[in-house]
Scaffold this motif. Sequence first.
Motif, short mmCIF file in Angstrom:
data_model
loop_
_atom_site.label_atom_id
_atom_site.label_comp_id
_atom_site.label_asym_id
_atom_site.label_seq_id
_atom_site.Cartn_x
_atom_site.Cartn_y
_atom_site.Cartn_z
N THR A 2 0.84 -1.19 0.00
CA THR A 2 0.00 0.00 0.00
C THR A 2 0.87 1.24 0.00
OG1 THR A 2 -0.10 -0.05 2.42
CG2 THR A 2 -1.87 -1.17 1.22
N ASP A 3 0.25 2.40 -0.13
CA ASP A 3 0.99 3.67 -0.11
C ASP A 3 2.10 3.67 -1.15
OD1 ASP A 3 -0.60 4.56 2.01
OD2 ASP A 3 0.74 3.62 3.46
N ILE A 4 1.75 3.31 -2.38
CA ILE A 4 2.73 3.29 -3.46
C ILE A 4 3.18 4.71 -3.76
CG2 ILE A 4 3.04 2.82 -5.92
CD1 ILE A 4 1.14 0.47 -5.60
N VAL A 10 1.73 12.45 -7.88
CA VAL A 10 1.08 12.77 -6.62
C VAL A 10 -0.35 12.25 -6.70
CG1 VAL A 10 0.29 14.60 -5.07
CG2 VAL A 10 2.48 14.84 -6.28
N LEU A 11 -0.69 11.32 -5.81
CA LEU A 11 -2.02 10.71 -5.83
C LEU A 11 -3.05 11.69 -5.29
CD1 LEU A 11 -3.69 8.15 -6.41
CD2 LEU A 11 -3.22 7.44 -4.04
N LEU A 12 -4.03 12.04 -6.11
CA LEU A 12 -5.09 12.95 -5.69
C LEU A 12 -6.18 12.23 -4.92
CD1 LEU A 12 -5.47 15.08 -8.94
CD2 LEU A 12 -4.23 15.68 -6.85
N SER A 94 -5.26 -1.82 -8.04
CA SER A 94 -5.99 -0.71 -8.65
C SER A 94 -5.46 0.59 -8.05
CB SER A 94 -7.49 -0.84 -8.36
OG SER A 94 -8.00 -2.03 -8.93
N THR A 95 -5.66 1.66 -8.75
CA THR A 95 -5.15 2.93 -8.27
C THR A 95 -6.14 4.04 -8.58
OG1 THR A 95 -3.22 4.41 -8.28
CG2 THR A 95 -3.85 3.41 -10.38
N GLY A 96 -5.74 5.27 -8.32
CA GLY A 96 -6.65 6.39 -8.50
C GLY A 96 -6.14 7.40 -9.51
N THR A 97 -6.47 8.65 -9.28
CA THR A 97 -6.09 9.74 -10.18
C THR A 97 -4.84 10.43 -9.64
OG1 THR A 97 -8.38 10.10 -10.87
CG2 THR A 97 -6.83 11.91 -11.22
N TRP A 98 -3.88 10.62 -10.51
CA TRP A 98 -2.60 11.23 -10.16
C TRP A 98 -2.41 12.54 -10.92
CZ3 TRP A 98 1.19 8.32 -7.22
CH2 TRP A 98 0.79 7.02 -6.90
N ARG A 118 9.46 -6.10 -4.07
CA ARG A 118 8.89 -5.42 -2.90
C ARG A 118 8.64 -3.94 -3.15
NH1 ARG A 118 12.31 -8.09 2.18
NH2 ARG A 118 11.71 -10.26 1.77
N GLY A 119 8.23 -3.64 -4.35
CA GLY A 119 7.87 -2.28 -4.68
C GLY A 119 9.01 -1.44 -5.21
N LYS A 120 10.20 -2.03 -5.36
CA LYS A 120 11.32 -1.24 -5.87
C LYS A 120 11.20 -0.98 -7.37
CE LYS A 120 14.56 -2.89 -2.33
NZ LYS A 120 15.82 -3.61 -2.07
#
Length: 293
Positions: A2-4, A10-12, A94-98, A118-120
Amino acid sequence: MTDIETPTGVLLGTYTPGTPEWEQARAGLCITATEIAAVMNLSPWSNPFVLWHKKSGLPVPPFVATPQVEWGNRLEPAVADKWADAHDGYGIESTGTWRHQDRDWQRATPDRIVYTNRGKTIELLEVKTSPTGEGWESGVPLHYYCQIQWQLDTLGLDLCHVAVLISGHDYREYTVEYDPDDAKLMRHAAAQFLNHVERGERPDIDDSTGTYDTIRRQADRYDAIDVEIPGPVAARYEATHQQLKAADAEHTQAKSLLLDALGNGRNARHLGRLIAYRTAHEDGTTRSLQPAR
C-alpha cells in the motif's frame, strides 16, 4: 503493498468513475491521459474542437455508454487477472487519479499499478477490450500509445504493460516503454492547447461529426430572425449540398446496378475481391446491400 510512491506522481485520490468527485478530479484546466490523444488530434472519439469546448465549460455531445463501453468495464478485472496469472512475482493494485508533482494540469488515472522487488520496480498495466483486432495488428494503437506515454510521464515511470482481449477470446499482451521525446512533444501540445482555452482562442472548424454535434449544442435559444451569412460560407454550403444530392443519386443507381447483377447471390466480388454483400428477408428478398469493410 500500500501507499505506493512514484518518482513524479502525486495521488489525488481514488474515485468511482462517473461520480462528482471523479469528475472534479478531471475538470478544469488540466489534460488527462484519456484526453491527450484528442489534443494531438489522434483520438477516434474526440478532437481539439470538442475538447476545447469541454475545457471552456461549454456544451459538448454527451458521453454515450455503449454496450462496448459497458462490457469493457465489466471485463476489465478479468483481463487484469489473466495478466496477473501470467506474470507470477508481480503485485498488482488498482489505483486512483494522479497529477505530476510539478505540473498540476497533467493528470492520469492508470488502470493498474504493478510492482516487483517489494515495490522497488513500479510499472503500469493498461487493460483494454476490442470487438475486433483492427488497429492491434502491429502493436498498441496510436491513441492508446499517447494515453500510456502521458501516464508514464505523469508518474515518472519507464514501462507499461498492455493486456487486451479481442473479440471476447483473443488475449494479447504488449509493452510500451517511456519515450521522453514523445512525452515532451505531448506536453508542449497540451500546454499550448490550455493556453488557447485560457485566451478563448477556439480551434478551427473541421469536417468531423463531433465538431458538427458540438456546434449544434451551442445555441441556447431559438430566435425568429434573419442572419446574414458571409459569402464564402453560403457558397460552400450550397455547392456541397448540390454535390451531396448528386452523389446520393449516383450512388443509388450504382447500388441498383450492383444488386441487379448480384441476383440471388450473397457476396458481390470483382476479381476475387469482396465489393459488397447482400442481407435478405426470409422470403429471399433483399433487406440491405452492405459495402465490404
